[in-house]
Write a protein that holds these residues in place. Structure first.
Motif, short mmCIF file in Angstrom:
data_model
loop_
_atom_site.label_atom_id
_atom_site.label_comp_id
_atom_site.label_asym_id
_atom_site.label_seq_id
_atom_site.Cartn_x
_atom_site.Cartn_y
_atom_site.Cartn_z
N UNK A 130 53.29 41.25 55.79
CA UNK A 130 52.00 40.98 56.42
C UNK A 130 51.92 39.48 56.67
N UNK A 131 51.64 39.08 57.91
CA UNK A 131 51.58 37.66 58.27
C UNK A 131 50.16 37.13 58.43
N UNK A 132 49.15 37.95 58.19
CA UNK A 132 47.74 37.54 58.24
C UNK A 132 47.39 36.87 59.57
N UNK A 133 47.85 37.46 60.67
CA UNK A 133 47.62 36.88 62.00
C UNK A 133 46.30 37.31 62.64
N UNK A 134 45.48 38.06 61.91
CA UNK A 134 44.18 38.48 62.46
C UNK A 134 43.07 37.84 61.64
N UNK A 135 41.88 37.69 62.23
CA UNK A 135 40.78 37.06 61.50
C UNK A 135 40.05 38.02 60.56
N UNK A 136 40.65 39.16 60.27
CA UNK A 136 40.02 40.12 59.37
C UNK A 136 41.08 40.73 58.46
N UNK A 137 40.62 41.51 57.50
CA UNK A 137 41.52 42.12 56.54
C UNK A 137 42.54 43.01 57.26
N UNK A 138 43.82 42.92 56.87
CA UNK A 138 44.84 43.76 57.50
C UNK A 138 44.57 45.25 57.28
N UNK A 139 45.01 46.04 58.22
CA UNK A 139 44.88 47.49 58.13
C UNK A 139 45.58 48.00 56.88
N UNK A 140 44.93 48.89 56.15
CA UNK A 140 45.51 49.47 54.95
C UNK A 140 45.26 48.67 53.69
N UNK A 141 44.65 47.50 53.79
CA UNK A 141 44.34 46.67 52.63
C UNK A 141 42.89 46.93 52.23
N UNK A 142 42.57 46.69 50.96
CA UNK A 142 41.20 46.83 50.50
C UNK A 142 40.83 45.61 49.65
N UNK A 143 39.54 45.33 49.59
CA UNK A 143 39.02 44.27 48.73
C UNK A 143 38.63 44.87 47.40
N UNK A 144 38.60 44.04 46.39
CA UNK A 144 38.12 44.49 45.10
C UNK A 144 37.70 43.30 44.26
N UNK A 145 36.87 43.56 43.28
CA UNK A 145 36.46 42.53 42.32
C UNK A 145 37.21 42.81 41.02
N UNK A 146 37.69 41.77 40.37
CA UNK A 146 38.40 41.96 39.11
C UNK A 146 38.31 40.71 38.25
N UNK A 147 38.50 40.89 36.97
CA UNK A 147 38.51 39.81 36.00
C UNK A 147 39.97 39.54 35.65
N UNK A 148 40.31 38.26 35.49
CA UNK A 148 41.69 37.93 35.13
C UNK A 148 42.01 38.53 33.76
N UNK A 149 43.30 38.78 33.48
CA UNK A 149 43.67 39.45 32.23
C UNK A 149 43.12 38.79 30.97
N UNK A 150 43.04 37.47 30.95
CA UNK A 150 42.52 36.79 29.76
C UNK A 150 41.03 36.49 29.86
N UNK A 151 40.41 36.93 30.95
CA UNK A 151 38.97 36.73 31.10
C UNK A 151 38.56 35.32 31.47
N UNK A 152 39.51 34.51 31.98
CA UNK A 152 39.19 33.13 32.34
C UNK A 152 38.51 33.01 33.70
N UNK A 153 38.63 34.03 34.53
CA UNK A 153 38.01 33.96 35.85
C UNK A 153 37.60 35.34 36.31
N UNK A 154 36.62 35.34 37.19
CA UNK A 154 36.14 36.57 37.82
C UNK A 154 36.42 36.43 39.30
N UNK A 155 37.16 37.36 39.87
CA UNK A 155 37.53 37.30 41.28
C UNK A 155 36.60 38.21 42.07
N UNK A 156 36.02 37.65 43.12
CA UNK A 156 35.06 38.39 43.93
C UNK A 156 35.63 38.62 45.32
N UNK A 157 35.40 39.79 45.85
CA UNK A 157 35.91 40.12 47.18
C UNK A 157 35.34 39.19 48.25
N UNK A 158 34.16 38.61 48.01
CA UNK A 158 33.56 37.69 48.98
C UNK A 158 34.35 36.39 49.09
#
Length: 159
Positions: free
Chosen positions: A25-53
């Motif tokens: 995937x070369x990310x050549x479009x201004x939007x999420x690539x087809x077949x990909x999804x966003x998600x929110x998750x916490x890092x394994x050690x809990x040092x950061x929270x990742x937001x889909x935004x």
């Protein structure tokens, strides 16, 4: 910000005892690539929270905004292009790892903007003229270590 210009997927092939390229995937479009999804998750050690935004697609990159929750949600309009200086935390100076030729200063006051050549300068604690062994092999050309801008902080081993 973290800029990702491509992602490749390889599968393990036990018959050949090696990996087989599947897709890129070369990310050549201004939007999420087809077949990909966003998600929110916490890092394994809990040092950061990742937001889909905090992911945007801009100029052929997937850009992960590693920001505090109090900061503005990133958009293609407020994320700097790769290699451009950003205004993080109210600073107009360059962050470590960014080219500081344009600003001539470093957001971290303990660092100084040192020139490598006409095409690159970086914020570092010190600089010794010549080849830096930690530069990737294709970039192992001499550093001049001339201070760019007002200087401040850091130290140079120049004669």
């Amino acid at each position: 910000y973290q800029y990702i210009d491509w992602a490749r997927w390889y599968s393990w092939n036990p018959r050949t005892n090696g990996f087989t390229f599947e897709w890129q995937e070369d990310f050549n479009r201004p939007s999420m690539p087809s077949g990909w999804t966003f998600g929110d998750w916490r890092s394994p050690l809990g040092h950061s929270q990742h937001r889909s935004q905090n992911i945007v697609f801009k100029d052929g990159y997937a850009v992960l905004a590693l920001t505090a929750s109090s900061m503005e949600t990133p958009s293609p309009n407020n994320v700097p292009a790769p290699g451009q200086d950003s205004n993080i935390g109210g600073s107009t100076c360059s962050q470590a790892g960014q080219d500081c030729r344009g600003t001539g200063c470093c957001a971290d006051a303990s660092l100084t903007c040192y020139a490598k050549d006409a095409g690159w300068a970086a914020c570092m604690a010190s600089c010794t003229p010549g080849i830096h062994p930690y530069d990737p092999p294709e970039y192992q050309t001499p550093w001049s270590c001339n201070v760019v801008g007002a200087g401040g902080g850091g130290s140079s081993s120049q004669p």
